[in-house]
Design an enzyme around this catalytic site. Structure first.
Site, short mmCIF file in Angstrom:
data_model
loop_
_atom_site.label_atom_id
_atom_site.label_comp_id
_atom_site.label_asym_id
_atom_site.label_seq_id
_atom_site.Cartn_x
_atom_site.Cartn_y
_atom_site.Cartn_z
CG ASP A 93 17.76 2.51 10.75
OD1 ASP A 93 18.98 2.30 10.57
OD2 ASP A 93 16.99 1.63 11.15
N GLY A 217 8.14 7.38 15.97
CA GLY A 217 7.31 6.97 17.10
C GLY A 217 5.87 6.70 16.74
CG ASP A 267 10.87 3.05 6.51
OD1 ASP A 267 10.49 4.01 7.19
OD2 ASP A 267 11.26 1.97 7.01
CB CYS A 305 -1.04 -6.80 -10.52
SG CYS A 305 0.71 -6.44 -10.23
CB CYS A 307 4.12 -7.00 -11.13
SG CYS A 307 3.74 -8.56 -10.31
CB CYS A 310 0.40 -10.36 -11.85
SG CYS A 310 0.25 -10.22 -10.05
CG HIS A 336 2.05 -9.00 -6.30
ND1 HIS A 336 1.32 -8.51 -7.37
CD2 HIS A 336 1.32 -8.77 -5.19
CE1 HIS A 336 0.18 -8.02 -6.91
NE2 HIS A 336 0.15 -8.17 -5.59
ZN LIG Z 1 1.58 -8.43 -9.49
#
Ligand SMILES: [Zn+2]
Length: 378
Positions: A93, A217, A267, A305, A307, A310, A336
Site C-alpha cells: 500500500d 475509502g 485484502d 474444513c 485444513c 481442522c 484455519h
Molecule cells: Zn480448518
C-alpha cells in the site's frame, strides 16, 4: 507492462469476473483474497504455509516497513521478496491509510502530509514522491498511489477537495515511479459515499492509464448497503481489461458480494486479527473458540474444513492454547481462517465458471447465518 489482467469469463448469473493477474512473480487466479503481512510477515505463518494453502499474492504495509526496519534495509536485502523469502506476488500500500488512521497531529498540505511517527513521536513527512521512492525500494509487484482516505462520514465539500488532491497526487506518483517495467502502480478511486465524486475520481484516474485500479475509502465504518451501492456505481467506470482491487475488505459476505459487483482482488487483516483473539470463520458462521462451552469439545473448529488445523486439532485443545496465550494456538486459528477465506475464493471462482454465483451466495449466506436478522458482520 509489469501487471496484466487476463479475463476468462463473466458469470451469466451475476456479472462476476473470473480471471488471472500476471505479475513478475507469477500468476494468481481472481477473484482473489490477499492475506496481509503488515511487517513483512503474515503473523505466525511461514511463507511455505501461505503457499501451501493457495495464497498467490500477499500485502505488506509501506508505512510500517518504512519505520521498521527501514525501506533502505529492505532494499539492501534485495527487496521484499528476498528479505522475507516469499516467492509469490506482493502488493504494498502507499502508507497513506496508516498516516491518516494511526497518527495524530497530521497536517495535510498540497505537497504531502506532515505527521508524527506513532512509535517514537518523531516528526515525519510523506508525499507522493516519497511514497513512490519507498515502494520502489521495497520492490513489490504492485504498488499503490499515495492518496487520502477520508473517514466516514465526511462532508461533500471536504470530500471533493480531497478527491481533487488525490488526483493531483496520482499524477505526481506516476511521474515519480522509477520502476514501471517491473512494478505496476495502481490508482485509487476515492469519493466516499458520493456518486458524483466517485465518478469524478474514476474519470481523473482512468485518464492517467494505470495498469490497475483500486476502490478505496470503503469498509471505513459505512453500512454494507452503502458499500454495495458505491461498488455498483463505481466498478462499471473502470476499464474491463485491468484488475480491480477493493481495499481493506475481507469479511466472507463482503468478498462474495464484492465479486458479484465485479471486484477481482481483496485484502484485509480481519481473518488474521480475529484469529489472534480466538475467533474463527467457519462454514456455519463465526465461532469464538475461547468460549467455555468448548472446554470438552474434541471435534474440529469446522467439520466441513480440511485444513491442517481442522484435520489434526480439537476445539478443546485450541481453546486451551489460546487461553494460555500459547503462540501455537494463534498459529492454528490463523491457519484455519486464512484457509477458510482462500477456499471461499476458490468456491467463488468455481461458481463463476459454472454461472451459478448467485445460487452459491444464497447457500453460503444461509449456512453462515448472514440471513439471520441478528447476524454479525463476520
Ligand atoms: Zn480448518
Amino acid at each position: 507492462m509489469a501487471i496484466t489482467y487476463e479475463h476468462i469469463k463473466t458469470c451469466k448469473q451475476t456479472g462476476a469476473r473470473l480471471g488471472k493477474v500476471h505479475t513478475p512473480h507469477g500468476t494468481f487466479d481472481t477473484p482473489a483474497f490477499m492475506p496481509v503481512g503488515t511487517l513483512a510477515t503474515v503473523k505466525t505463518m511461514s511463507p511455505e504455509e501461505l503457499e501451501s494453502m493457495g495464497a498467490g499474492m500477499i500485502l505488506s504495509n509501506t508505512y510500517h516497513l518504512w519505520l521498521r526496519p527501514g525501506s533502505d534495509i529492505v532494499e539492501e536485502a534485495g527487496g521484499l521478496h528476498k528479505f522475507m523469502n516469499w516467492k509469490g506476488s506482493i502488493l504494498t500500500d502507499s502508507g497513506g491509510f496508516q498516516v491518516f488512521s494511526l497518527s495524530d497531529l497530521r497536517k495535510i498540505k498540497e505537497e504531502g502530509v506532515h505527521f508524527r511517527n506513532h512509535i517514537s513521536g518523531e516528526k515525519l513527512f510523506l508525499s507522493p514522491e516519497k511514497a513512490m521512492h519507498i515502494q520502489n525500494q521495497l520492490g513489490a509487484d504492485i504498488m499503490m498511489a499515495f492518496d487520502e482516505c477520508p473517514p466516514y462520514p465526511a462532508e461533500h465539500k471536504y470530500m471533493k477537495d480531497s478527491v481533487e488532491r488525490t488526483s493531483r497526487w496520482a499524477e505526481r506518483c506516476l511521474s515519480a515511479h522509477q520502476r514501471p517495467h517491473d512494478q505496476g502502480l495502481f490508482g485509487i478511486v476515492q469519493g466516499g459515499e458520493y456518486e458524483d465524486l466517485r465518478k469524478q475520481s474514476a474519470r481523473d484516474l482512468t485518464s492517467l492509464d494505470f495498469p490497475g485500479y483500486a476502490i478505496g475509502g470503503l469498509s471505513v465504518g459505512e453500512p454494507k448497503d452503502v458499500m454495495n451501492r458505491v461498488l455498483e456505481s463505481t466498478t462499471p467506470l473502470l476499464p474491463t481489461e485491468k484488475p480491480r482491487y477493493l481495499m481493506g475488505v475481507g469479511s466472507p459476505d463482503s468478498l462474495v458480494d464484492g465479486a458479484i459487483r465485479g471486484i477481482d482482488m481483496f485484502d484485509c487483516v480481519l481473518p488474521t486479527r480475529i484469529a489472534r483473539n480466538g475467533t474463527c470463520m467457519t462454514s456455519n458462521g463465526r465461532l469464538v473458540v475461547r468460549n467455555a462451552k468448548f472446554a470438552r469439545d474434541f471435534g474440529p473448529i469446522d467439520e466441513n474444513c480440511d485444513c491442517y488445523t481442522c484435520r489434526n486439532y480439537s476445539k478443546a485443545y485450541i481453546r486451551h492454547l489460546v487461553k494460555a496465550n500459547e503462540t501455537f494456538g494463534f498459529r492454528l486459528t490463523t491457519y484455519h481462517n486464512l484457509y477458510f477465506l482462500l477456499k471461499l475464493m476458490r468456491q467463488v471462482r468455481e461458481a463463476i465458471k459454472e454461472d451459478r454465483l448467485g445460487d452459491f451466495r444464497e447457500e453460503f449466506f444461509e449456512q453462515y447465518g448472514f440471513n439471520k436478522p441478528d447476524a454479525k458482520n463476520f
